[in-house]
Scaffold this motif. Structure first.
Motif, PDB file in Angstrom:
ATOM      1  N   GLY A 100      -2.623 -18.156 -22.533  1.00 56.03           N
ATOM      2  CA  GLY A 100      -1.344 -17.560 -22.909  1.00 56.03           C
ATOM      3  C   GLY A 100      -1.496 -16.174 -23.500  1.00 56.03           C
ATOM      4  N   ILE A 101      -0.392 -15.660 -24.042  1.00 54.00           N
ATOM      5  CA  ILE A 101      -0.409 -14.317 -24.620  1.00 54.00           C
ATOM      6  C   ILE A 101       0.225 -14.327 -26.011  1.00 54.00           C
ATOM      7  CG2 ILE A 101      -0.356 -13.148 -22.381  1.00 54.00           C
ATOM      8  CD1 ILE A 101       2.603 -12.637 -22.776  1.00 54.00           C
ATOM      9  N   PHE A 102      -0.172 -13.355 -26.830  1.00 53.64           N
ATOM     10  CA  PHE A 102       0.446 -13.130 -28.129  1.00 53.64           C
ATOM     11  C   PHE A 102       1.233 -11.829 -28.063  1.00 53.64           C
ATOM     12  CE2 PHE A 102      -2.787 -16.119 -29.490  1.00 53.64           C
ATOM     13  CZ  PHE A 102      -2.103 -16.867 -30.433  1.00 53.64           C
ATOM     14  N   LEU A 103       2.436 -11.877 -28.650  1.00 50.95           N
ATOM     15  CA  LEU A 103       3.317 -10.709 -28.659  1.00 50.95           C
ATOM     16  C   LEU A 103       3.652 -10.324 -30.095  1.00 50.95           C
ATOM     17  CD1 LEU A 103       5.102 -12.899 -26.383  1.00 50.95           C
ATOM     18  CD2 LEU A 103       5.253 -10.589 -25.596  1.00 50.95           C
ATOM     19  N   ARG A 104       4.066  -9.071 -30.262  1.00 49.43           N
ATOM     20  CA  ARG A 104       4.636  -8.593 -31.528  1.00 49.43           C
ATOM     21  C   ARG A 104       6.133  -8.414 -31.300  1.00 49.43           C
ATOM     22  NH1 ARG A 104      -0.085  -4.886 -31.682  1.00 49.43           N
ATOM     23  NH2 ARG A 104      -1.479  -5.778 -33.225  1.00 49.43           N
ATOM     24  N   CYS A 105       6.905  -8.919 -32.233  1.00 51.88           N
ATOM     25  CA  CYS A 105       8.363  -8.783 -32.156  1.00 51.88           C
ATOM     26  C   CYS A 105       8.848  -8.389 -33.540  1.00 51.88           C
ATOM     27  CB  CYS A 105       8.986 -10.097 -31.705  1.00 51.88           C
ATOM     28  SG  CYS A 105      10.786 -10.051 -31.635  1.00 51.88           S
ATOM     29  N   GLY A 106       9.178  -7.105 -33.721  1.00 50.18           N
ATOM     30  CA  GLY A 106       9.547  -6.624 -35.044  1.00 50.18           C
ATOM     31  C   GLY A 106       8.370  -6.826 -35.988  1.00 50.18           C
ATOM     32  N   PRO A 107       8.604  -7.399 -37.172  1.00 54.01           N
ATOM     33  CA  PRO A 107       7.509  -7.621 -38.111  1.00 54.01           C
ATOM     34  C   PRO A 107       6.646  -8.839 -37.764  1.00 54.01           C
ATOM     35  CG  PRO A 107       9.578  -8.309 -39.075  1.00 54.01           C
ATOM     36  CD  PRO A 107       9.908  -7.691 -37.753  1.00 54.01           C
ATOM     37  N   ALA A 108       7.085  -9.667 -36.817  1.00 53.51           N
ATOM     38  CA  ALA A 108       6.336 -10.875 -36.443  1.00 53.51           C
ATOM     39  C   ALA A 108       5.212 -10.527 -35.477  1.00 53.51           C
ATOM     40  CB  ALA A 108       7.280 -11.894 -35.806  1.00 53.51           C
ATOM     41  N   GLU A 109       3.992 -10.949 -35.831  1.00 51.38           N
ATOM     42  CA  GLU A 109       2.832 -10.640 -34.997  1.00 51.38           C
ATOM     43  C   GLU A 109       2.255 -11.870 -34.309  1.00 51.38           C
ATOM     44  OE1 GLU A 109       0.028  -7.876 -36.048  1.00 51.38           O
ATOM     45  OE2 GLU A 109       1.480  -6.509 -36.914  1.00 51.38           O
ATOM     46  N   SER A 110       2.744 -13.042 -34.648  1.00 54.49           N
ATOM     47  CA  SER A 110       2.197 -14.279 -34.088  1.00 54.49           C
ATOM     48  C   SER A 110       3.239 -14.982 -33.225  1.00 54.49           C
ATOM     49  CB  SER A 110       1.725 -15.202 -35.207  1.00 54.49           C
ATOM     50  OG  SER A 110       0.678 -14.600 -35.914  1.00 54.49           O
ATOM     51  N   VAL A 111       3.647 -14.315 -32.161  1.00 49.99           N
ATOM     52  CA  VAL A 111       4.598 -14.884 -31.206  1.00 49.99           C
ATOM     53  C   VAL A 111       3.774 -15.295 -29.985  1.00 49.99           C
ATOM     54  CG1 VAL A 111       6.641 -14.436 -29.816  1.00 49.99           C
ATOM     55  CG2 VAL A 111       6.421 -13.385 -32.076  1.00 49.99           C
ATOM     56  N   TYR A 112       3.731 -16.606 -29.718  1.00 53.10           N
ATOM     57  CA  TYR A 112       2.856 -17.122 -28.671  1.00 53.10           C
ATOM     58  C   TYR A 112       3.648 -17.572 -27.445  1.00 53.10           C
ATOM     59  CZ  TYR A 112      -0.589 -19.964 -26.249  1.00 53.10           C
ATOM     60  OH  TYR A 112      -1.416 -20.479 -25.299  1.00 53.10           O
ATOM     61  N   LEU A 113       3.198 -17.102 -26.289  1.00 51.93           N
ATOM     62  CA  LEU A 113       3.773 -17.479 -24.997  1.00 51.93           C
ATOM     63  C   LEU A 113       2.681 -18.176 -24.196  1.00 51.93           C
ATOM     64  CD1 LEU A 113       5.914 -17.411 -22.733  1.00 51.93           C
ATOM     65  CD2 LEU A 113       5.208 -15.069 -22.262  1.00 51.93           C
ATOM     66  N   SER A 114       2.817 -19.503 -24.033  1.00 51.09           N
ATOM     67  CA  SER A 114       1.824 -20.293 -23.311  1.00 51.09           C
ATOM     68  C   SER A 114       1.926 -20.050 -21.810  1.00 51.09           C
ATOM     69  CB  SER A 114       2.056 -21.780 -23.598  1.00 51.09           C
ATOM     70  OG  SER A 114       1.266 -22.577 -22.737  1.00 51.09           O
ATOM     71  N   HIS A 115       0.793 -20.168 -21.112  1.00 53.59           N
ATOM     72  CA  HIS A 115       0.817 -20.016 -19.653  1.00 53.59           C
ATOM     73  C   HIS A 115       1.691 -21.105 -19.013  1.00 53.59           C
ATOM     74  CE1 HIS A 115      -2.224 -23.178 -19.916  1.00 53.59           C
ATOM     75  NE2 HIS A 115      -2.057 -23.392 -18.622  1.00 53.59           N
ATOM     76  N   GLN A 116       1.886 -22.232 -19.700  1.00 57.45           N
ATOM     77  CA  GLN A 116       2.732 -23.317 -19.189  1.00 57.45           C
ATOM     78  C   GLN A 116       4.212 -22.956 -19.231  1.00 57.45           C
ATOM     79  OE1 GLN A 116       1.450 -26.459 -21.760  1.00 57.45           O
ATOM     80  NE2 GLN A 116      -0.229 -27.057 -20.406  1.00 57.45           N
ATOM     81  N   LYS A 117       4.571 -21.979 -20.034  1.00 54.71           N
ATOM     82  CA  LYS A 117       5.969 -21.546 -20.150  1.00 54.71           C
ATOM     83  C   LYS A 117       6.231 -20.257 -19.363  1.00 54.71           C
ATOM     84  CE  LYS A 117       7.446 -24.820 -22.755  1.00 54.71           C
ATOM     85  NZ  LYS A 117       8.463 -25.737 -22.251  1.00 54.71           N
ATOM     86  N   MET A 118       5.256 -19.877 -18.522  1.00 55.18           N
ATOM     87  CA  MET A 118       5.410 -18.707 -17.649  1.00 55.18           C
ATOM     88  C   MET A 118       5.391 -19.201 -16.203  1.00 55.18           C
ATOM     89  SD  MET A 118       3.005 -15.712 -19.217  1.00 55.18           S
ATOM     90  CE  MET A 118       1.570 -16.588 -19.800  1.00 55.18           C
ATOM     91  N   ASP A 119       6.530 -19.625 -15.692  1.00 53.44           N
ATOM     92  CA  ASP A 119       6.591 -20.123 -14.312  1.00 53.44           C
ATOM     93  C   ASP A 119       6.041 -19.090 -13.343  1.00 53.44           C
ATOM     94  OD1 ASP A 119       7.720 -22.471 -15.108  1.00 53.44           O
ATOM     95  OD2 ASP A 119       9.779 -21.932 -14.586  1.00 53.44           O
ATOM     96  N   ASP A 120       5.202 -19.551 -12.432  1.00 53.30           N
ATOM     97  CA  ASP A 120       4.717 -18.741 -11.326  1.00 53.30           C
ATOM     98  C   ASP A 120       3.712 -17.648 -11.727  1.00 53.30           C
ATOM     99  OD1 ASP A 120       4.622 -18.192  -8.591  1.00 53.30           O
ATOM    100  OD2 ASP A 120       6.158 -16.647  -8.735  1.00 53.30           O
ATOM    101  N   TYR A 121       3.354 -17.529 -12.992  1.00 60.19           N
ATOM    102  CA  TYR A 121       2.370 -16.508 -13.399  1.00 60.19           C
ATOM    103  C   TYR A 121       0.983 -17.120 -13.423  1.00 60.19           C
ATOM    104  CZ  TYR A 121       5.765 -12.928 -14.671  1.00 60.19           C
ATOM    105  OH  TYR A 121       6.733 -11.972 -14.629  1.00 60.19           O
ATOM    106  N   GLN A 122       0.009 -16.380 -12.910  1.00 67.82           N
ATOM    107  CA  GLN A 122      -1.385 -16.822 -12.877  1.00 67.82           C
ATOM    108  C   GLN A 122      -2.237 -15.854 -13.689  1.00 67.82           C
ATOM    109  OE1 GLN A 122      -2.145 -19.734 -11.402  1.00 67.82           O
ATOM    110  NE2 GLN A 122       0.027 -19.864 -10.890  1.00 67.82           N
ATOM    111  N   TYR A 123      -3.221 -16.398 -14.386  1.00 69.26           N
ATOM    112  CA  TYR A 123      -4.155 -15.596 -15.177  1.00 69.26           C
ATOM    113  C   TYR A 123      -5.137 -14.882 -14.250  1.00 69.26           C
ATOM    114  CZ  TYR A 123      -7.850 -14.500 -18.542  1.00 69.26           C
ATOM    115  OH  TYR A 123      -8.784 -13.861 -19.315  1.00 69.26           O
ATOM    116  N   VAL A 124      -5.337 -13.582 -14.490  1.00 67.05           N
ATOM    117  CA  VAL A 124      -6.303 -12.797 -13.723  1.00 67.05           C
ATOM    118  C   VAL A 124      -7.345 -12.287 -14.725  1.00 67.05           C
ATOM    119  CG1 VAL A 124      -6.657 -10.805 -12.223  1.00 67.05           C
ATOM    120  CG2 VAL A 124      -4.516 -12.108 -12.075  1.00 67.05           C
ATOM    121  N   PRO A 125      -8.568 -12.862 -14.683  1.00 69.26           N
ATOM    122  CA  PRO A 125      -9.591 -12.453 -15.652  1.00 69.26           C
ATOM    123  C   PRO A 125     -10.154 -11.072 -15.329  1.00 69.26           C
ATOM    124  CG  PRO A 125     -10.504 -14.044 -14.111  1.00 69.26           C
ATOM    125  CD  PRO A 125      -9.046 -13.889 -13.752  1.00 69.26           C
TER     126      PRO A 125
END
Length: 176
Positions: A100-125
């Motif tokens: 997954g990925i971590f995002l910053r949103c305003g003052p929040a730095e620990s916003v987590y988006l799991s690969h399971q919640k990203m339909d159709d997206y694949q990880y490219v190393p």
């Protein structure tokens, strides 16, 4: 969501900071309020403390018997930021992991988006990993992503929030 709040806090001034001139005393109280406000960082109910907007009133000081410090009740308005479940927000990708990925949103730095919640997206190393979908939409470091908040938690010890978000929904994903 940005929230305008009215709060009442007690501001404690050490005796050596007191000055008989009214404006200097008011300045010392407001300066201490601002320092206390910045140090508090966040609360579970209101979210992140961003700014004091107005000072409505400063009450009469009460001397503390033990220390000689003076306590002033202060009423003020402020702006806070809190992520609410079900809210659509935007954040900037700052860390990419295989799961997954971590995002910053305003003052929040620990916003987590799991690969399971990203339909159709694949990880490219690689040296600069990213996620890509079949329409060549790319999520990489520095990209702005619109997401749906599915849960948030306040960590009392750190005075910080953690959030779990999703791209499942219309008009969610990287913004070009």
């Amino acid at each position: 969501m940005y929230i305008k709040s009215k709060l009442s806090w007690n501001v404690v001034l050490p005796a050596e900071n007191l000055d008989v001139k009214g404006l200097m005393l008011q300045k010392a109280i407001i300066t201490r309020l601002m320092a206390d406000f910045a140090a508090k960082k966040a609360s579970k109910d209101l979210g992140y403390f961003l700014a004091v907007t107005t000072v409505a009133s400063i009450g009469e000081g009460k001397v503390r018997q033990q220390s000689g410090d003076v306590l002033f009740p202060v009423d003020f308005s402020c702006i806070t930021f809190k992520m609410l479940t079900g809210e659509v927000l935007e954040g900037i990708v700052h860390k990419i992991l295989k799961h997954g990925i971590f995002l910053r949103c305003g003052p929040a730095e620990s916003v987590y988006l799991s690969h399971q919640k990203m339909d159709d997206y694949q990880y490219v190393p690689g040296e600069n990993p990213y996620f890509m979908n079949s329409k060549s939409s790319k999520i990489e470091k520095g990209v702005v992503v619109r997401f749906l908040v599915i849960g948030e938690k306040f960590i009392e010890a750190e005075k910080d929030f953690r959030a779990v978000v999703s791209l499942e929904g219309d008009y969610l994903g990287p913004i070009s």
